[in-house]
Motif scaffolding. Structure first.
Motif, short mmCIF file in Angstrom:
data_model
loop_
_atom_site.label_atom_id
_atom_site.label_comp_id
_atom_site.label_asym_id
_atom_site.label_seq_id
_atom_site.Cartn_x
_atom_site.Cartn_y
_atom_site.Cartn_z
N LEU A 146 -6.34 -0.47 -1.98
CA LEU A 146 -6.67 -1.64 -2.80
C LEU A 146 -5.45 -2.56 -2.95
N ALA A 147 -4.26 -1.95 -3.11
CA ALA A 147 -3.05 -2.77 -3.20
C ALA A 147 -2.84 -3.57 -1.92
N ALA A 148 -3.04 -2.91 -0.77
CA ALA A 148 -2.94 -3.64 0.50
C ALA A 148 -4.05 -4.68 0.61
N GLY A 149 -5.26 -4.33 0.11
CA GLY A 149 -6.37 -5.27 0.18
C GLY A 149 -6.14 -6.52 -0.64
N LEU A 150 -5.47 -6.39 -1.78
CA LEU A 150 -5.18 -7.56 -2.59
C LEU A 150 -4.24 -8.52 -1.85
N GLY A 153 0.81 -1.22 0.00
CA GLY A 153 0.00 0.00 0.00
C GLY A 153 0.84 1.26 0.00
N VAL A 154 1.86 1.30 0.83
CA VAL A 154 2.72 2.48 0.92
C VAL A 154 3.44 2.72 -0.40
N GLY A 155 3.93 1.65 -1.03
CA GLY A 155 4.65 1.80 -2.29
C GLY A 155 3.78 2.35 -3.39
N VAL A 156 2.57 1.82 -3.54
CA VAL A 156 1.65 2.32 -4.57
C VAL A 156 1.29 3.77 -4.30
N ASP A 189 -12.22 -15.97 4.45
CA ASP A 189 -12.31 -16.00 2.99
C ASP A 189 -11.58 -14.81 2.39
N MET A 190 -11.31 -14.91 1.11
CA MET A 190 -10.51 -13.89 0.42
C MET A 190 -11.26 -12.56 0.32
N LEU A 191 -12.57 -12.62 0.08
CA LEU A 191 -13.33 -11.38 -0.09
C LEU A 191 -13.33 -10.54 1.18
N TYR A 192 -13.47 -11.22 2.33
CA TYR A 192 -13.44 -10.48 3.59
C TYR A 192 -12.05 -9.87 3.82
N GLY A 193 -10.99 -10.61 3.49
CA GLY A 193 -9.64 -10.06 3.63
C GLY A 193 -9.45 -8.84 2.77
N LEU A 194 -9.96 -8.90 1.54
CA LEU A 194 -9.86 -7.73 0.66
C LEU A 194 -10.61 -6.55 1.25
N GLY A 195 -11.84 -6.76 1.67
CA GLY A 195 -12.65 -5.67 2.19
C GLY A 195 -12.12 -5.09 3.47
N PHE A 196 -11.71 -5.98 4.41
CA PHE A 196 -11.24 -5.48 5.71
C PHE A 196 -9.95 -4.68 5.55
N TRP A 197 -8.99 -5.22 4.81
CA TRP A 197 -7.73 -4.50 4.63
C TRP A 197 -7.95 -3.20 3.87
#
Length: 485
Positions: free
Chosen positions: A135-139, A99-102, A152-160
């Protein structure tokens, strides 16, 4: 992008300084996030990533290889205070750096004014870039969540994504709008001798009151109670102060929700409940920032217009409109203190002939050079203005006749030694004639003093130019320098 204020460190030692500085900051803010996270969960508030991105943008010299290595070291050192495995630490650090890099790469494409949030559109750029960084961190979170937390992956994406977005929007504006060190030092001085104004304190008091009200009155609407107060603060305080208050609101609300001090839903919480709350908090924090940015742009425009109205566009000195009220106030002050006053009129000799011979561009260059020479050789507290054309006025407060003569003679000699080049490479020089009026005490009248100084200037022109003449009311002393008449 200029770096506003940084310690004076030897170039050879700066990599070590950058490493230690960034390592310490990231370690401290990582520990703050670790100590506020619930057991076996990710932190409800993780400021380290936003701090790392902010300092890299605010102080570009830190964004060196040594600085980035220091950031990684800070994350790894903070992990020693947890029971996390090496794999978990590596994956979490990867998500942080993604996230920081992007965010850093995208922010570097903006100009300095937008990075410092000095335009209303800057908030839009801030939102879009922090969304991309989140979003980069969420991925990374989508990949990490099943591995580390069996989710699950979707929750990890949303939470991050939601967590990073709230942290960036809360913390980044504070760092990006941080005033220079000199301003902060002045604030520290003013803190010990404050002059409390209730008109300025009321927005802050209302903000604190609505925060308390949100804790006392439960329900989903309680988190928006502070919004009107935040908007009041945004139109009253600076962008930096508003950013600080938005940070306090976001961080305190997140912590209160995580630890149960603030209840907005008595029903069973779904896994996306906190995701919704975080996005809502981010949008609430965005509102006062947008208002404060608009106010900052408005105030900067008004300041610019006021400057243009009171300053000469060619030389940058006060013009007649700006000179008059300042001179009147200065005379009133020194009249009360019974200090002597000297008022001088300065005029460049044969300036029309210079324009006709060398061109108006050379004449403008000569005017700017003469103005700068006079400004550099006046005393601190003297008042200088261009009244029009090649005519200038100087007010010398608390100056006896001999002291004033010493000052203006120095100005005359300095201007006589100037030389600029015209378009053909020919040297262009000038001399000035100066008329001076003095008054030791009594009632000071600016019109009368300027009129007397103008009469003395006329006498200097008649007597050969390039000289200083005193008005007859100043006494019998005369100083004549018929050089380059």
């Amino acid at each position: 992008m200029r770096e506003a204020g940084h310690p004076h460190v030897s170039p050879r030692l700066y990599p070590l300084f950058a490493f230690l500085c960034v390592t310490t900051l990231i370690l401290v803010f990582s520990l703050l996030g670790i100590f506020t996270r619930p057991p076996d969960l990710l932190a409800a508030f993780w400021p380290a990533n936003a701090v790392l991105l902010g300092i890299m943008l605010r102080y570009p010299r830190l964004a060196s290889p040594a600085g980035w290595i220091g950031g990684i070291a800070g994350y790894l050192l903070a992990a020693l205070f947890t029971d996390d495995s090496a794999i978990k630490t590596t994956l979490l650090t990867l998500g942080n750096l993604a996230g920081v890099g992007v965010g850093y790469l995208l922010f570097r494409r903006l100009d300095h004014e937008d990075v410092r949030l000095r335009r209303p559109t800057s908030i839009v750029y801030l939102l879009l870039i922090t969304m991309a960084a989140s979003l980069a961190a969420g991925l990374v979170g989508a990949l990490v969540n099943p591995l580390l937390f069996k989710g699950d992956m979707l929750y990890g994406l949303g939470f991050w994504f939601a967590s990073e977005l709230v942290n960036y929007m809360a913390i980044l504006p504070v760092i990006l709008t941080l005033p220079p060190l000199a301003v902060l030092a002045q604030w520290r001085i003013d803190f010990y001798r404050p002059s409390i104004s209730w008109a300025n304190m009321l927005p802050l008091l209302s903000f604190l009151a609505t925060l308390l009200l949100a804790l006392l009155i439960e329900g989903p609407g309680s988190i928006v109670f502070p919004v009107p107060a935040l908007l009041w603060c945004a139109v009253t305080y600076s962008l930096f102060t508003t950013s600080l208050l938005s940070l306090c609101f976001s961080s305190l609300t997140l912590l209160a929700l995580s630890y149960g001090y603030l209840t907005i839903n008595h029903d069973a919480q779904t896994q996306y409940w906190m995701f919704s709350v975080r996005i809502g908090l981010m949008l609430i924090a965005l509102t006062p920032l947008t208002a404060a940015s608009i106010m900052a742009a408005r105030n900067a425009l008004l300041s610019r217009m006021e400057h243009l109205a009171h300053h000469d566009h060619l030389t940058g000195t006060l013009n007649r409109t700006g000179f008059w009220p300042v001179a009147q106030a200065m005379l009133a002050t020194h009249e009360q203190r019974q200090h002597p006053i000297a008022v001088c009129m300065l005029d460049l000799d044969n300036f029309k002939r210079i324009n006709d011979t060398h061109g108006h561009e050379a004449g403008d260059t000569l005017l700017r050079a003469c103005t700068e020479a006079v400004r550099q050789h006046l005393r601190q507290g003297d008042l200088f203005a261009r009244l029009g054309g090649e005519e200038f006025a100087v007010l010398l407060p608390a100056a006896t006749q001999s002291q004033a003569l010493e000052v203006v003679e120095r100005l005359r000699e300095r201007v006589a030694g100037l030389s600029v080049m015209d378009e053909t490479g020919r040297p262009v020089g000038a001399t000035i004639s100066i008329g001076m009026a003095c008054q030791q005490r009594g009632t000071y009248n600016l019109d009368r003093l300027l009129s007397r100084a103008d009469q003395a200037l006329y006498q200097a022109k008649r007597n050969g130019r390039n000289r200083v003449e005193l008005h007859e009311d100043c006494g019998q002393e005369r100083v004549a320098h018929p050089l380059g008449a």
